[in-house]
Write a protein that holds these residues in place. Structure first.
Motif, PDB file in Angstrom:
ATOM      1  N   TRP A   2     -12.355 -11.759   3.156  1.00  9.35           N
ATOM      2  CA  TRP A   2     -11.132 -12.294   3.758  1.00  9.35           C
ATOM      3  C   TRP A   2     -11.445 -13.559   4.555  1.00  9.35           C
ATOM      4  O   TRP A   2     -11.142 -13.647   5.756  1.00  9.35           O
ATOM      5  N   LYS A   4     -10.218   0.149  -1.391  1.00  6.87           N
ATOM      6  CA  LYS A   4     -11.455   0.778  -0.901  1.00  6.87           C
ATOM      7  C   LYS A   4     -11.346   2.285  -0.959  1.00  6.87           C
ATOM      8  O   LYS A   4     -10.277   2.838  -0.713  1.00  6.87           O
ATOM      9  N   LEU A  48       8.370  -0.538  -4.578  1.00 12.27           N
ATOM     10  CA  LEU A  48       7.691  -1.836  -4.698  1.00 12.27           C
ATOM     11  C   LEU A  48       6.410  -1.922  -3.877  1.00 12.27           C
ATOM     12  O   LEU A  48       6.276  -1.299  -2.831  1.00 12.27           O
ATOM     13  N   ARG A  49       5.475  -2.696  -4.397  1.00 11.81           N
ATOM     14  CA  ARG A  49       4.265  -3.076  -3.666  1.00 11.81           C
ATOM     15  C   ARG A  49       4.298  -4.589  -3.454  1.00 11.81           C
ATOM     16  O   ARG A  49       4.656  -5.316  -4.386  1.00 11.81           O
ATOM     17  N   LEU A  50       3.927  -5.030  -2.265  1.00 13.96           N
ATOM     18  CA  LEU A  50       4.007  -6.448  -1.942  1.00 13.96           C
ATOM     19  C   LEU A  50       2.722  -6.914  -1.269  1.00 13.96           C
ATOM     20  O   LEU A  50       2.091  -6.147  -0.538  1.00 13.96           O
ATOM     21  N   GLN A  51       2.383  -8.159  -1.539  1.00 13.90           N
ATOM     22  CA  GLN A  51       1.251  -8.741  -0.826  1.00 13.90           C
ATOM     23  C   GLN A  51       1.632 -10.126  -0.337  1.00 13.90           C
ATOM     24  O   GLN A  51       2.246 -10.915  -1.054  1.00 13.90           O
ATOM     25  N   PHE A  52       1.244 -10.422   0.883  1.00 16.97           N
ATOM     26  CA  PHE A  52       1.537 -11.722   1.484  1.00 16.97           C
ATOM     27  C   PHE A  52       0.231 -12.388   1.910  1.00 16.97           C
ATOM     28  O   PHE A  52      -0.789 -11.744   2.044  1.00 16.97           O
ATOM     29  N   GLY A  53       0.334 -13.687   2.163  1.00 19.86           N
ATOM     30  CA  GLY A  53      -0.724 -14.327   2.926  1.00 19.86           C
ATOM     31  C   GLY A  53      -1.476 -15.450   2.272  1.00 19.86           C
ATOM     32  O   GLY A  53      -1.278 -15.784   1.109  1.00 19.86           O
ATOM     33  N   LEU A  60      -0.716  -9.334   4.891  1.00 18.19           N
ATOM     34  CA  LEU A  60      -0.449  -7.895   4.750  1.00 18.19           C
ATOM     35  C   LEU A  60      -0.112  -7.496   3.321  1.00 18.19           C
ATOM     36  O   LEU A  60       0.454  -8.264   2.559  1.00 18.19           O
ATOM     37  N   ARG A  61      -0.487  -6.268   2.996  1.00 19.88           N
ATOM     38  CA  ARG A  61      -0.078  -5.623   1.747  1.00 19.88           C
ATOM     39  C   ARG A  61       0.774  -4.419   2.110  1.00 19.88           C
ATOM     40  O   ARG A  61       0.427  -3.685   3.034  1.00 19.88           O
ATOM     41  N   LEU A  62       1.854  -4.223   1.381  1.00 20.26           N
ATOM     42  CA  LEU A  62       2.786  -3.143   1.711  1.00 20.26           C
ATOM     43  C   LEU A  62       3.163  -2.367   0.457  1.00 20.26           C
ATOM     44  O   LEU A  62       3.248  -2.944  -0.628  1.00 20.26           O
ATOM     45  N   LEU A 101      -2.872  -5.431  -7.090  1.00 18.75           N
ATOM     46  CA  LEU A 101      -1.845  -4.553  -6.512  1.00 18.75           C
ATOM     47  C   LEU A 101      -1.400  -3.504  -7.523  1.00 18.75           C
ATOM     48  O   LEU A 101      -1.158  -2.354  -7.176  1.00 18.75           O
ATOM     49  N   ARG A 140      -9.079 -15.332   6.890  1.00 20.24           N
ATOM     50  CA  ARG A 140      -8.784 -14.725   8.187  1.00 20.24           C
ATOM     51  C   ARG A 140     -10.031 -14.594   9.050  1.00 20.24           C
ATOM     52  O   ARG A 140     -10.136 -13.688   9.884  1.00 20.24           O
ATOM     53  N   CYS A 163      -5.223  -8.589   7.142  1.00 19.73           N
ATOM     54  CA  CYS A 163      -5.658  -8.070   5.844  1.00 19.73           C
ATOM     55  C   CYS A 163      -5.563  -6.548   5.766  1.00 19.73           C
ATOM     56  O   CYS A 163      -6.178  -5.932   4.899  1.00 19.73           O
ATOM     57  N   LEU A 208      -4.096   0.517  -2.023  1.00 20.68           N
ATOM     58  CA  LEU A 208      -3.689  -0.855  -1.671  1.00 20.68           C
ATOM     59  C   LEU A 208      -4.870  -1.646  -1.137  1.00 20.68           C
ATOM     60  O   LEU A 208      -5.016  -2.829  -1.407  1.00 20.68           O
TER      61      LEU A 208
END
Lengths: 346, 346
Positions: free
Chosen positions: A103, B170, A287-292, B287-289, A167, A106, B262, B167
């Protein structure tokens, strides 16, 4: 090659206002710094966030740079004076737990140059911190102009597609992806996504952009037509993956509408406002979401391979190479969606 | 065992109003149906969505059931009259592409019984569609009362923890998770999460629930104390995973605050409103959701193992076993957070 006392640089002076000015040239401040003589400095979509914003002004813009090292701090080990290098758009230490986990975007001590606390690269010279863990050598077989895409937009475009795949937990080249946003990062996302999905749709509110999206491998359509075609091709289910490359709440709302039940939404858009999402749809579609932000170092080798295999396609990618003196003119055109990728040649 | 013409059932009659009534008993309507004589029918947190809602009324409530098959449709192959069975809270065909992908909760012809279109299980008899691909046999070594938890809440609690892990990409038993919401599903999530994370925190706005959360293995604290303790234990970074088991926008806002850069947020809460998420934080924290309903069949074997290994812990889980005639009283207490898991014994 001695660094002069002053240099030309593009300085943000107010909302929608940049000046090309003579400013003090940078100096080494930390043993991990290098000074780079800038060959090419990109104008990036994310520069527009500051250009349109109300942040404190008065700093040098830009975070995409290819150039030659002209000074090194005493702790720099992997690079030396004379090396042709490309910098990731965000610096990282390579040692902290975030960097070790991949990462790098970050890293707690990492920064994105081109902001009040650290001068950017749209200038003749540029100070880059944490050089050993932020720079990449420019390879012999890829032109510097193409390598500039590796600073941010190609790894970012690649990562938004790869993250969608991760994802979903699937790695077969299968299914349908939709890319929302056909600016420079969107085009990189499209080319990357075509290596991972059977069908790649793309859309943009700005219709002239759809032609480039087609060249990059997408079925590019205005949103209403895309919805119809997508529904036809997926028995009304929707896309397996939606890649959101805009950074506006409305793009996320569109993404949710286009995604199939149990689909994924991967976003690399720089969001800055509240995003109102339909909770019932999030639940009902699982739903699955990823940001960044993209961790360039992590995706770099894969994105470089996309570039290497698509050099001809990307060779027309940079539409304008202009001098630092033309900054205001090209910022204006870029902000108005009138031009695609532009690069400053100091 | 002949099914009588009429039976006792809990019927939703208005907002916050259920009646125990004599209604027509169910009959086989499709060759894939079975009729189950209900031994135990759970009162589930998600029943409250309808109980508090404004949906059309007049149907039998409930989607958690353990019982005995008393009639089978002609196409039912895996189960026979006399079998002791447990039903997943949502039916699935087992054959469509969603079912094959493991997304049984999103089977296009699947339903959750206990709604206007299909009578529920809080009754003496219950018609279950798609029996072969929805039922599970009750094993000899686990009491029926515990098996009832396998209809919904234990697989759901397990899945919200497992999804967080997936998600994050790991699978080591490492890191810090926070469970938001310590109702029945939250407790199942806590016990599951303790098998996947080194440290599991839990919080709930309703403080008396924290005691049970401690029994299930969490460091359970009021939110303000949890924030402080979490920050201390993670160098201010936050939780690797936040499990949202509430289904309210404010719980998602809290989840985003508690997650580390992350980090991941896994939600199994039944959301029905708009969720206003801070776009800048989503981007800045990468973030992942994940949202949505648990596909019970997919997680079933793993969740069953959690139950098997924690039978003593879960043996006190069902606090109240009451008759169908006491439905209004126990719905009222449950809606007011005054009691934990309750089961009807027809």
């Amino acid at each position: 090659m001695a660094v002069p006392k002053t240099m030309k640089a593009v300085v943000l002076r107010g909302r929608l206002k940049v000046n090309t000015e003579e400013v003090p040239a940078p100096e080494i401040r930390d043993p991990r710094d290098v000074i780079i003589k800038v060959s090419l400095a990109g104008l990036c979509g994310s520069d527009l966030h500051q250009y349109r914003g109300e942040e404190p002004y008065g700093f040098v813009m830009g975070h995409e740079v290819v150039g030659e090292i002209v000074e090194t701090g005493s702790a720099v080990k992997k690079f030396k004076i004379g090396d042709k290098v490309l910098s990731s758009f965000c610096t990282s230490c390579g040692e902290c737990s975030n960097c070790q986990a991949g990462w790098t975007a970050r890293c707690p001590i990492g920064t994105v140059p081109g902001q009040p606390s650290i001068a950017g690269a749209q200038a003749e010279y540029f100070r880059l911190p944490l050089a050993d863990s932020t720079l990449f050598p420019v390879p012999d077989d890829i032109p510097a102009e193409l390598m500039l895409l590796m600073a941010d937009i190609l790894p970012t475009g690649f990562s938004v597609a790869m993250n969608a795949r991760m994802l979903s937990g699937k790695i077969e080249t299968k299914g349908v992806a939709v890319v929302i946003g056909c600016g420079p990062v969107g085009l990189c996302a499209i080319t990357s996504a075509t290596t991972m999905y059977e069908t790649v749709f793309a859309t943009d509110l700005y219709i002239p952009r759809l032609e480039a999206a087609k060249r990059h491998g997408a079925i590019a359509l205005p949103l209403a037509d895309l919805e119809e075609e997508l529904s036809k091709r997926t028995d009304g289910q929707g896309a397996d993956a939606v890649l959101e490359v805009v950074g506006h709440p409305s793009a996320m709302v569109t993404a949710m509408k286009l995604a199939r039940p149990c689909g994924v939404i991967s976003s690399c858009g720089v969001h800055s406002r509240e995003i109102g999402l339909d909770g019932e749809m999030l639940y009902d579609k699982n739903l699955r979401l990823q940001f960044g932000r993209c961790s360039v170092r992590t995706y770099y080798p894969y994105a470089l391979e996309i570039l290497r295999q698509n050099q001809e396609l990307f060779s027309t990618f940079i539409e304008h190479k202009v001098s630092l003196d033309q900054a205001q003119e090209y910022y204006t055109l870029f902000e108005q969606n009138k031009i695609a990728k532009t690069v400053f040649v100091p």
